[in-house]
Design a protein around this motif. Structure first.
Motif, PDB file in Angstrom:
ATOM      1  N   SER A  40       0.851  -1.241  -0.043  1.00 39.25           N
ATOM      2  CA  SER A  40      -0.092   0.221   0.020  1.00 39.25           C
ATOM      3  C   SER A  40       0.812   1.150   0.160  1.00 39.25           C
ATOM      4  CB  SER A  40      -0.953  -0.124   1.192  1.00 39.25           C
ATOM      5  OG  SER A  40      -1.501   1.047   1.225  1.00 39.25           O
ATOM      6  N   PRO A  41       0.399   2.349  -0.970  1.00 35.92           N
ATOM      7  CA  PRO A  41       1.301   3.365  -0.984  1.00 35.92           C
ATOM      8  C   PRO A  41       0.964   4.553   0.299  1.00 35.92           C
ATOM      9  CG  PRO A  41      -0.241   3.486  -2.823  1.00 35.92           C
ATOM     10  CD  PRO A  41      -0.434   1.976  -1.962  1.00 35.92           C
ATOM     11  N   VAL A  42      -0.206   4.085   0.816  1.00 36.35           N
ATOM     12  CA  VAL A  42      -0.679   4.956   1.747  1.00 36.35           C
ATOM     13  C   VAL A  42       0.087   4.509   3.231  1.00 36.35           C
ATOM     14  CG1 VAL A  42      -2.859   5.545   3.351  1.00 36.35           C
ATOM     15  CG2 VAL A  42      -3.003   5.215   1.039  1.00 36.35           C
ATOM     16  N   TYR A  43       0.470   5.530   3.778  1.00 40.57           N
ATOM     17  CA  TYR A  43       1.130   5.416   5.226  1.00 40.57           C
ATOM     18  C   TYR A  43       0.588   6.501   6.126  1.00 40.57           C
ATOM     19  CZ  TYR A  43       4.466   9.187   3.721  1.00 40.57           C
ATOM     20  OH  TYR A  43       5.217  10.171   3.425  1.00 40.57           O
ATOM     21  N   THR A  44       0.785   6.306   7.248  1.00 44.21           N
ATOM     22  CA  THR A  44       0.487   7.403   8.434  1.00 44.21           C
ATOM     23  C   THR A  44       1.663   7.655   9.261  1.00 44.21           C
ATOM     24  OG1 THR A  44      -0.154   5.823  10.291  1.00 44.21           O
ATOM     25  CG2 THR A  44      -1.792   6.434   8.679  1.00 44.21           C
ATOM     26  N   ASP A  46       4.450   7.462  -3.696  1.00 45.99           N
ATOM     27  CA  ASP A  46       4.089   7.078  -4.895  1.00 45.99           C
ATOM     28  C   ASP A  46       4.655   5.782  -5.211  1.00 45.99           C
ATOM     29  OD1 ASP A  46       6.933   7.621  -4.794  1.00 45.99           O
ATOM     30  OD2 ASP A  46       7.004   9.127  -6.190  1.00 45.99           O
ATOM     31  N   VAL A  47       5.085   5.095  -4.288  1.00 43.95           N
ATOM     32  CA  VAL A  47       5.399   3.749  -4.381  1.00 43.95           C
ATOM     33  C   VAL A  47       5.029   2.983  -3.099  1.00 43.95           C
ATOM     34  CG1 VAL A  47       7.191   3.815  -6.189  1.00 43.95           C
ATOM     35  CG2 VAL A  47       7.632   4.157  -3.634  1.00 43.95           C
ATOM     36  N   ALA A  48       4.848   1.608  -2.923  1.00 47.84           N
ATOM     37  CA  ALA A  48       4.376   0.916  -1.821  1.00 47.84           C
ATOM     38  C   ALA A  48       5.742   0.052  -1.405  1.00 47.84           C
ATOM     39  CB  ALA A  48       3.392   0.066  -2.344  1.00 47.84           C
ATOM     40  N   PRO A  49       5.612  -0.071  -0.250  1.00 47.54           N
ATOM     41  CA  PRO A  49       6.656  -1.333   0.470  1.00 47.54           C
ATOM     42  C   PRO A  49       6.379  -2.575  -0.091  1.00 47.54           C
ATOM     43  CG  PRO A  49       5.596   0.136   2.177  1.00 47.54           C
ATOM     44  CD  PRO A  49       4.791   0.471   0.706  1.00 47.54           C
ATOM     45  N   PHE A  50       7.296  -3.345  -0.063  1.00 50.17           N
ATOM     46  CA  PHE A  50       7.285  -4.719  -0.676  1.00 50.17           C
ATOM     47  C   PHE A  50       8.050  -5.506   0.187  1.00 50.17           C
ATOM     48  CE2 PHE A  50      10.780  -3.113  -3.040  1.00 50.17           C
ATOM     49  CZ  PHE A  50      11.839  -4.099  -2.975  1.00 50.17           C
ATOM     50  N   VAL A  51       7.799  -7.031  -0.024  1.00 49.00           N
ATOM     51  CA  VAL A  51       8.326  -8.149   0.734  1.00 49.00           C
ATOM     52  C   VAL A  51       9.289  -8.863  -0.297  1.00 49.00           C
ATOM     53  CG1 VAL A  51       8.407 -10.135   2.249  1.00 49.00           C
ATOM     54  CG2 VAL A  51       6.824  -8.119   2.687  1.00 49.00           C
ATOM     55  N   PHE A  90      10.749  -4.057   2.451  1.00 51.32           N
ATOM     56  CA  PHE A  90      11.449  -2.948   1.785  1.00 51.32           C
ATOM     57  C   PHE A  90      10.501  -1.757   1.799  1.00 51.32           C
ATOM     58  CE2 PHE A  90      14.057  -6.544   0.845  1.00 51.32           C
ATOM     59  CZ  PHE A  90      15.419  -6.078   0.664  1.00 51.32           C
ATOM     60  N   VAL A  91      11.093  -0.596   2.156  1.00 48.81           N
ATOM     61  CA  VAL A  91      10.473   0.619   2.146  1.00 48.81           C
ATOM     62  C   VAL A  91      10.756   1.723   1.246  1.00 48.81           C
ATOM     63  CG1 VAL A  91       9.147   0.120   4.399  1.00 48.81           C
ATOM     64  CG2 VAL A  91      11.241   1.606   4.232  1.00 48.81           C
ATOM     65  N   PRO A  92      10.299   2.496   0.684  1.00 41.40           N
ATOM     66  CA  PRO A  92      11.022   3.586   0.068  1.00 41.40           C
ATOM     67  C   PRO A  92      11.687   4.480   0.870  1.00 41.40           C
ATOM     68  CG  PRO A  92       8.438   3.918   0.168  1.00 41.40           C
ATOM     69  CD  PRO A  92       8.842   2.521   0.570  1.00 41.40           C
ATOM     70  N   VAL A  93      12.999   4.817   0.904  1.00 41.08           N
ATOM     71  CA  VAL A  93      13.693   5.440   1.971  1.00 41.08           C
ATOM     72  C   VAL A  93      13.044   7.080   1.953  1.00 41.08           C
ATOM     73  CG1 VAL A  93      15.722   4.128   1.807  1.00 41.08           C
ATOM     74  CG2 VAL A  93      15.499   5.827   0.195  1.00 41.08           C
ATOM     75  N   ARG A  94      13.000   7.704   1.120  1.00 37.48           N
ATOM     76  CA  ARG A  94      12.613   8.953   0.982  1.00 37.48           C
ATOM     77  C   ARG A  94      11.249   9.269   2.041  1.00 37.48           C
ATOM     78  NH1 ARG A  94      14.211  13.717  -1.146  1.00 37.48           N
ATOM     79  NH2 ARG A  94      15.503  12.493  -2.768  1.00 37.48           N
ATOM     80  N   PHE A  95      10.219   8.563   1.870  1.00 31.63           N
ATOM     81  CA  PHE A  95       9.132   8.562   2.575  1.00 31.63           C
ATOM     82  C   PHE A  95       9.541   8.519   4.004  1.00 31.63           C
ATOM     83  CE2 PHE A  95       8.121   8.048  -1.958  1.00 31.63           C
ATOM     84  CZ  PHE A  95       7.174   9.381  -2.047  1.00 31.63           C
TER      85      PHE A  95
END
Length: 130
Positions: free
Chosen positions: A75-79, A88-93, A99-104
């Motif tokens: 999910s690209p939605v986070y809190t 603009d991208v989602a974490p994946f396994v 793995f999470v997008p580092v910038r966010f």
């Protein structure tokens, strides 16, 4: 921050540099969809955050200095402290690692993200100024 408060992640390297000290991480940072992803726990712990993973929901939580960030696999939605934001991208396994997008992840904690680039324009390293 001062030079001592810098975390460096190198693409394709299974190590992370925290305050000039090299630490092994369980999986290397990767580029996917033109975004840099790192294993969530390794990055969050390098920042000094407390980390939690909910197997049932696929949610990863990091808490640092009173800021709580929750990201969910796929999910690209986070809190951030309960406020919904969208990446603009989602974490994946991959290989049992989230793995999470580092910038966010970093910017959610107010950490400045400074990429350095190879001559071909791809990301070489990512510096985090704490």
């Amino acid at each position: 921050g001062t030079f001592e408060d810098v975390v460096v992640v190198s693409i394709g390297a299974d190590k992370i540099i925290v305050n000039n000290e090299v630490k092994a991480i369980p999986a290397a940072a990767v580029i996917k969809d033109s975004r840099t992803f790192v294993p969530f726990r390794a990055l969050a712990e390098a920042f000094g955050a407390d980390v939690d993973y909910d197997q049932a929901t696929g949610a990863v939580t990091a808490e640092l200095n009173g800021v709580k960030v929750v990201m969910t696999v796929g999910s690209p939605v986070y809190t951030v402290n309960g406020v919904e934001k969208t990446a603009d991208v989602a974490p994946f396994v991959a290989d049992s690692r989230t793995f999470v997008p580092v910038r966010f992840a970093a910017e959610a904690f107010g950490i400045e993200v400074v990429p350095t680039y190879n001559t071909d324009g791809t990301t070489a390293d990512v510096l985090f100024n704490m």
